[in-house]
Enzyme design. Structure first.
Site, PDB file in Angstrom:
ATOM      1  N   LYS A  11       0.683  -1.248   0.035  1.00 58.40           N
ATOM      2  CA  LYS A  11      -0.034   0.089  -0.582  1.00 58.40           C
ATOM      3  C   LYS A  11       0.687   1.524   0.136  1.00 58.40           C
ATOM      4  O   LYS A  11       2.355   1.653   0.474  1.00 58.40           O
ATOM      5  CB  LYS A  11      -0.944   0.073   1.822  1.00 58.40           C
ATOM      6  CG  LYS A  11      -1.700  -0.932   1.094  1.00 58.40           C
ATOM      7  CD  LYS A  11      -2.652  -1.468   2.656  1.00 58.40           C
ATOM      8  CE  LYS A  11      -4.020  -2.478   2.782  1.00 58.40           C
ATOM      9  NZ  LYS A  11      -5.084  -1.913   3.344  1.00 58.40           N
ATOM     10  N   TYR A  51     -12.432  -2.378  -3.168  1.00 58.05           N
ATOM     11  CA  TYR A  51     -12.964  -2.750  -1.839  1.00 58.05           C
ATOM     12  C   TYR A  51     -15.075  -2.633  -2.214  1.00 58.05           C
ATOM     13  O   TYR A  51     -14.815  -2.369  -0.755  1.00 58.05           O
ATOM     14  CB  TYR A  51     -12.895  -1.530  -1.542  1.00 58.05           C
ATOM     15  CG  TYR A  51     -10.948  -2.026  -0.758  1.00 58.05           C
ATOM     16  CD1 TYR A  51     -10.635  -3.284   0.258  1.00 58.05           C
ATOM     17  CD2 TYR A  51      -9.859  -1.190  -1.042  1.00 58.05           C
ATOM     18  CE1 TYR A  51      -9.497  -3.342   0.509  1.00 58.05           C
ATOM     19  CE2 TYR A  51      -8.820  -1.314  -0.774  1.00 58.05           C
ATOM     20  CZ  TYR A  51      -8.432  -2.297   0.076  1.00 58.05           C
ATOM     21  OH  TYR A  51      -7.462  -2.739   0.578  1.00 58.05           O
ATOM     22  N   ASN A 114      -2.440   0.562   6.890  1.00 50.80           N
ATOM     23  CA  ASN A 114      -1.443  -1.094   7.146  1.00 50.80           C
ATOM     24  C   ASN A 114      -0.232  -1.999   6.114  1.00 50.80           C
ATOM     25  O   ASN A 114      -0.332  -2.787   6.414  1.00 50.80           O
ATOM     26  CB  ASN A 114      -2.448  -1.577   7.916  1.00 50.80           C
ATOM     27  CG  ASN A 114      -3.659  -2.196   7.246  1.00 50.80           C
ATOM     28  OD1 ASN A 114      -3.577  -2.407   5.685  1.00 50.80           O
ATOM     29  ND2 ASN A 114      -4.469  -2.821   7.365  1.00 50.80           N
ATOM     30  N   HIS A 117      -1.884  -5.945   1.506  1.00 47.87           N
ATOM     31  CA  HIS A 117      -3.825  -6.463   2.212  1.00 47.87           C
ATOM     32  C   HIS A 117      -3.087  -7.593   1.309  1.00 47.87           C
ATOM     33  O   HIS A 117      -2.546  -7.676   0.634  1.00 47.87           O
ATOM     34  CB  HIS A 117      -4.175  -5.378   1.285  1.00 47.87           C
ATOM     35  CG  HIS A 117      -5.951  -6.486   0.057  1.00 47.87           C
ATOM     36  ND1 HIS A 117      -6.657  -6.626   0.930  1.00 47.87           N
ATOM     37  CD2 HIS A 117      -5.892  -7.574  -0.576  1.00 47.87           C
ATOM     38  CE1 HIS A 117      -7.424  -7.235   0.514  1.00 47.87           C
ATOM     39  NE2 HIS A 117      -6.678  -8.184  -0.495  1.00 47.87           N
ATOM     40  N   GLU A 128      -9.505 -11.144  -7.986  1.00 43.23           N
ATOM     41  CA  GLU A 128      -8.695 -10.076  -7.174  1.00 43.23           C
ATOM     42  C   GLU A 128      -7.429 -10.041  -8.006  1.00 43.23           C
ATOM     43  O   GLU A 128      -7.216  -8.876  -8.830  1.00 43.23           O
ATOM     44  CB  GLU A 128      -7.690  -9.486  -6.001  1.00 43.23           C
ATOM     45  CG  GLU A 128      -9.552  -9.421  -5.229  1.00 43.23           C
ATOM     46  CD  GLU A 128      -8.751  -9.487  -3.321  1.00 43.23           C
ATOM     47  OE1 GLU A 128      -7.207 -10.189  -3.154  1.00 43.23           O
ATOM     48  OE2 GLU A 128      -9.599  -9.595  -2.383  1.00 43.23           O
TER      49      GLU A 128
HETATM   50  P1  CMP Z   1      -7.151  -4.467   3.687  1.00 39.38           P
HETATM   51  O1  CMP Z   1      -6.689  -6.194   4.106  1.00 39.38           O
HETATM   52  O2  CMP Z   1      -6.682  -3.745   2.439  1.00 39.38           O
HETATM   53  O3  CMP Z   1      -9.483  -4.590   3.675  1.00 39.38           O
HETATM   54  C1  CMP Z   1      -9.881  -3.704   3.535  1.00 39.38           C
HETATM   55  C2  CMP Z   1      -9.205  -2.272   4.228  1.00 39.38           C
HETATM   56  O4  CMP Z   1      -9.908  -1.630   5.126  1.00 39.38           O
HETATM   57  C3  CMP Z   1      -8.305  -2.780   5.486  1.00 39.38           C
HETATM   58  O5  CMP Z   1      -7.321  -3.484   4.861  1.00 39.38           O
HETATM   59  C4  CMP Z   1      -8.027  -1.630   6.171  1.00 39.38           C
HETATM   60  O6  CMP Z   1      -6.590  -1.065   5.584  1.00 39.38           O
HETATM   61  C5  CMP Z   1      -9.536  -1.077   5.983  1.00 39.38           C
HETATM   62  N1  CMP Z   1      -9.786  -0.963   7.200  1.00 39.38           N
HETATM   63  C6  CMP Z   1     -10.262  -1.747   8.263  1.00 39.38           C
HETATM   64  N2  CMP Z   1     -10.870  -1.004   8.987  1.00 39.38           N
HETATM   65  C7  CMP Z   1     -10.444   0.802   9.284  1.00 39.38           C
HETATM   66  C8  CMP Z   1     -10.862   1.920   9.433  1.00 39.38           C
HETATM   67  N3  CMP Z   1     -11.837   1.024  11.231  1.00 39.38           N
HETATM   68  N4  CMP Z   1     -10.403   2.845  10.249  1.00 39.38           N
HETATM   69  C9  CMP Z   1      -9.611   2.894   8.525  1.00 39.38           C
HETATM   70  N5  CMP Z   1      -9.325   1.945   7.283  1.00 39.38           N
HETATM   71  C10 CMP Z   1     -10.015   0.606   8.038  1.00 39.38           C
END
Ligand code: CMP
Length: 140
Positions: A11, A51, A114, A117, A128
């Site tokens: 990311k 998403y 984070n 993904h 995906e």
């Molecule tokens: P990802 O695995 O990419 O799939 C969905 C994403 O939503 C997740 O990782 C997080 O980065 C994001 N996400 C989930 N919960 C939250 C939250 N409370 N606030 C912001 N982003 C979120």
């Protein structure tokens, strides 16, 4: 266990800090092979499609803003039990809950930023992967 493929994204928070190679080193050390990879700028439409399952969540707008804020590296990973294996290697979505040694424990800034993904099922991995790669771009 059969050889499986999963989809990964490095990311914008990680590409911004020049961590692509560091993330890839963790992936490869875990026994997963990077069989396709490209660095792209995701369009809003691509991020909203990708998403789509989170469209009604309160963080959806923030998530799309973030995923289109800078370069991402989309990848196909291959290995034994790759979907589950990569989820172990990534660690928990919220880095505060991630195990030592995982990508998110090492690098993630927050639940939103984070760093990576990974697909949550083999079925979603196929969907995906097909959104970002054509068959001849994946070389196992
Ligand atoms: P990802 O695995 O990419 O799939 C969905 C994403 O939503 C997740 O990782 C997080 O980065 C994001 N996400 C989930 N919960 C939250 C939250 N409370 N606030 C912001 N982003 C979120």
């Amino acid at each position: 266990m059969a050889i499986q493929r999963t989809f990964s994204i490095i990311k914008p928070d990680a590409t911004e800090r020049n961590l692509t190679g560091a993330v890839n080193a963790v992936i490869e050390a875990a026994g997963l092979r990077i069989v396709a990879q490209k660095r792209i700028l995701m369009s809003r439409r691509e991020a909203e499609t990708f998403y789509g399952v989170h469209r009604e969540r309160p963080f959806f707008g923030e998530l799309v803003d973030f995923m289109t804020s800078g370069p991402v590296v989309v990848q196909v990973l291959e290995g034994e039990n790759a979907v589950l294996r990569y989820r172990e290697v990534m660690g928990a979505t919220n880095p505060a809950n991630a195990e030592e040694g995982t990508i998110r424990k090492k690098f993630a800034r927050s639940i939103g930023e984070n760093s990576v993904h990974g697909s949550d099922s083999e079925e979603n991995a196929a969907i995906e992967i097909a959104q970002f790669f054509s068959g001849n771009e994946i070389v196992g």
